[in-house]
Design an enzyme around this catalytic site. Structure first.
Site, mmCIF file in Angstrom:
data_model
loop_
_atom_site.group_PDB
_atom_site.id
_atom_site.type_symbol
_atom_site.label_atom_id
_atom_site.label_comp_id
_atom_site.label_asym_id
_atom_site.label_seq_id
_atom_site.Cartn_x
_atom_site.Cartn_y
_atom_site.Cartn_z
ATOM 1 N N ASN A 152 -9.232 27.073 54.111
ATOM 2 C CA ASN A 152 -8.412 28.257 53.815
ATOM 3 C C ASN A 152 -7.729 28.698 55.101
ATOM 4 O OD1 ASN A 152 -10.111 30.347 55.196
ATOM 5 N ND2 ASN A 152 -11.602 29.650 53.676
ATOM 6 N N GLY B 274 -17.629 24.721 48.755
ATOM 7 C CA GLY B 274 -17.033 23.441 48.374
ATOM 8 C C GLY B 274 -17.055 22.422 49.499
ATOM 9 N N ASP C 101 -15.279 22.331 52.129
ATOM 10 C CA ASP C 101 -15.207 23.008 53.425
ATOM 11 C C ASP C 101 -16.623 23.298 53.945
ATOM 12 O OD1 ASP C 101 -14.163 24.362 55.591
ATOM 13 O OD2 ASP C 101 -13.286 26.015 54.441
ATOM 14 N N SER D 175 -7.376 21.808 46.578
ATOM 15 C CA SER D 175 -7.011 22.908 45.665
ATOM 16 C C SER D 175 -7.612 22.830 44.268
ATOM 17 C CB SER D 175 -5.479 23.062 45.525
ATOM 18 O OG SER D 175 -4.909 23.641 46.677
ATOM 19 N N THR D 176 -8.380 21.769 43.973
ATOM 20 C CA THR D 176 -8.834 21.612 42.587
ATOM 21 C C THR D 176 -10.192 22.251 42.304
ATOM 22 O OG1 THR D 176 -9.937 19.491 42.971
ATOM 23 C CG2 THR D 176 -7.606 19.422 42.365
ATOM 24 N N TYR E 188 -9.714 26.877 44.286
ATOM 25 C CA TYR E 188 -8.304 27.297 44.201
ATOM 26 C C TYR E 188 -7.671 27.041 42.830
ATOM 27 C CZ TYR E 188 -7.916 28.650 49.134
ATOM 28 O OH TYR E 188 -8.038 29.290 50.354
HETATM 29 N N1 APR Z 1 -16.921 15.654 49.156
HETATM 30 C C1 APR Z 1 -15.810 15.400 48.445
HETATM 31 N N2 APR Z 1 -15.303 16.275 47.574
HETATM 32 C C2 APR Z 1 -15.957 17.445 47.405
HETATM 33 C C3 APR Z 1 -17.124 17.786 48.125
HETATM 34 C C4 APR Z 1 -17.619 16.817 49.040
HETATM 35 N N3 APR Z 1 -18.714 17.018 49.780
HETATM 36 N N4 APR Z 1 -17.534 19.031 47.740
HETATM 37 C C5 APR Z 1 -16.647 19.447 46.823
HETATM 38 N N5 APR Z 1 -15.707 18.509 46.606
HETATM 39 C C6 APR Z 1 -14.534 18.531 45.711
HETATM 40 C C7 APR Z 1 -14.585 19.433 44.526
HETATM 41 O O1 APR Z 1 -15.186 18.769 43.429
HETATM 42 C C8 APR Z 1 -13.109 19.698 44.253
HETATM 43 O O2 APR Z 1 -12.570 18.696 43.404
HETATM 44 O O3 APR Z 1 -13.470 19.057 46.482
HETATM 45 C C9 APR Z 1 -12.451 19.531 45.620
HETATM 46 C C10 APR Z 1 -11.846 20.785 46.190
HETATM 47 O O4 APR Z 1 -12.649 21.913 45.903
HETATM 48 P P1 APR Z 1 -12.911 23.097 46.950
HETATM 49 O O5 APR Z 1 -13.809 22.603 48.023
HETATM 50 O O6 APR Z 1 -13.339 24.288 46.180
HETATM 51 O O7 APR Z 1 -11.461 23.313 47.638
HETATM 52 P P2 APR Z 1 -10.165 24.142 47.134
HETATM 53 O O8 APR Z 1 -10.034 24.193 45.670
HETATM 54 O O9 APR Z 1 -9.031 23.582 47.933
HETATM 55 O O10 APR Z 1 -10.452 25.612 47.596
HETATM 56 C C11 APR Z 1 -10.424 25.944 48.956
HETATM 57 O O11 APR Z 1 -12.611 26.821 48.926
HETATM 58 O O12 APR Z 1 -14.556 27.177 50.017
HETATM 59 C C12 APR Z 1 -13.326 27.188 50.072
HETATM 60 O O13 APR Z 1 -12.894 27.605 52.367
HETATM 61 C C13 APR Z 1 -12.429 26.961 51.210
HETATM 62 O O14 APR Z 1 -11.414 29.025 50.653
HETATM 63 C C14 APR Z 1 -11.253 27.619 50.615
HETATM 64 C C15 APR Z 1 -11.284 27.149 49.188
#
Ligand code: APR
Length: 172
Positions: free
Chosen positions: A28, A36, A38, A122-123, A126
């Site tokens: 973010n 997630g 991150d 973003s999936t 977000y």
């Molecule tokens: N490895 C690969 N993919 C992952 C992992 C991992 N360890 N953990 C989660 N995912 C996948 C999720 O299944 C999803 O499809 O990553 C994708 C993105 O999800 P998020 O991590 O929630 O990212 P996003 O939708 O871009 O949201 C960003 O989430 O926690 C926060 O700090 C981050 O505020 C920001 C927001």
């Protein structure tokens, strides 16, 4: 012919486990971590990653910044900030495309980055619709695959693995 045209590898994995030169984080704008992927990246990289992010400051939506990977196998982390889905009328699709392009642009600035893995930006939190996000992601990555030795699309679920495989196969 398969194998001759550089393409995108779709792999179901925890992205933090990958031995590539750089992994992309779905960050973010604050760069201060979150849940997630991150959260997983920060846990695996150790507290030095947060300190490095603090030194960078902020990152606008659609852009990306580079830090070391610290305790990760990956030498670098590219923190990319995807758009929050807000119904699709706020330029989200173009912003997601730009996010992937920015991450690739940052990777190009570091000659040691020859292999790079992307999560489905973003999936998760977000809320970007997964099918559309997959199409945007894979189109951009496929179009730039020849610039790197290896581009991995790292998906986390069985459903996303099937979605990504089908989407990649169906790209025009
Ligand atoms: N490895 C690969 N993919 C992952 C992992 C991992 N360890 N953990 C989660 N995912 C996948 C999720 O299944 C999803 O499809 O990553 C994708 C993105 O999800 P998020 O991590 O929630 O990212 P996003 O939708 O871009 O949201 C960003 O989430 O926690 C926060 O700090 C981050 O505020 C920001 C927001």
């Amino acid at each position: 012919m398969p194998g001759l045209v550089p393409s995108v590898e779709v792999v179901r994995t925890d992205i933090t486990a990958l031995a590539v030169d750089a992994i992309v984080n779905a960050a973010n704008s604050s760069l201060l971590g979150g849940g997630g992927v991150d959260g997983a990246i920060h846990r695996a990289a150790g507290p030095e990653l947060l300190a490095a992010c603090r030194r960078v400051g902020r990152c606008h939506t659609g852009q990306a910044v580079l830090t070391p990977g610290f305790r990760l196998k990956a030498r670098f982390v590219i923190h990319a900030v995807g758009p929050v889905w807000n119904g699709g009328g706020s330029g989200e699709r173009e912003l997601l495309r730009r996010t992937y392009l920015s991450a690739l642009g940052v990777a190009r600035t570091e000659p040691e980055i020859r292999s790079i893995a992307f999560p489905a930006i973003s999936t998760g939190a977000y809320g970007f619709p997964r099918e559309e996000a997959a199409r945007i992601a894979l189109e951009v990555l496929r179009d730039h695959a020849r610039e790197f030795d290896r581009i991995v699309a790292a998906v986390f679920t069985e459903a996303d693995l099937a979605l990504y495989r089908d989407t990649l196969a169906a790209l025009p």
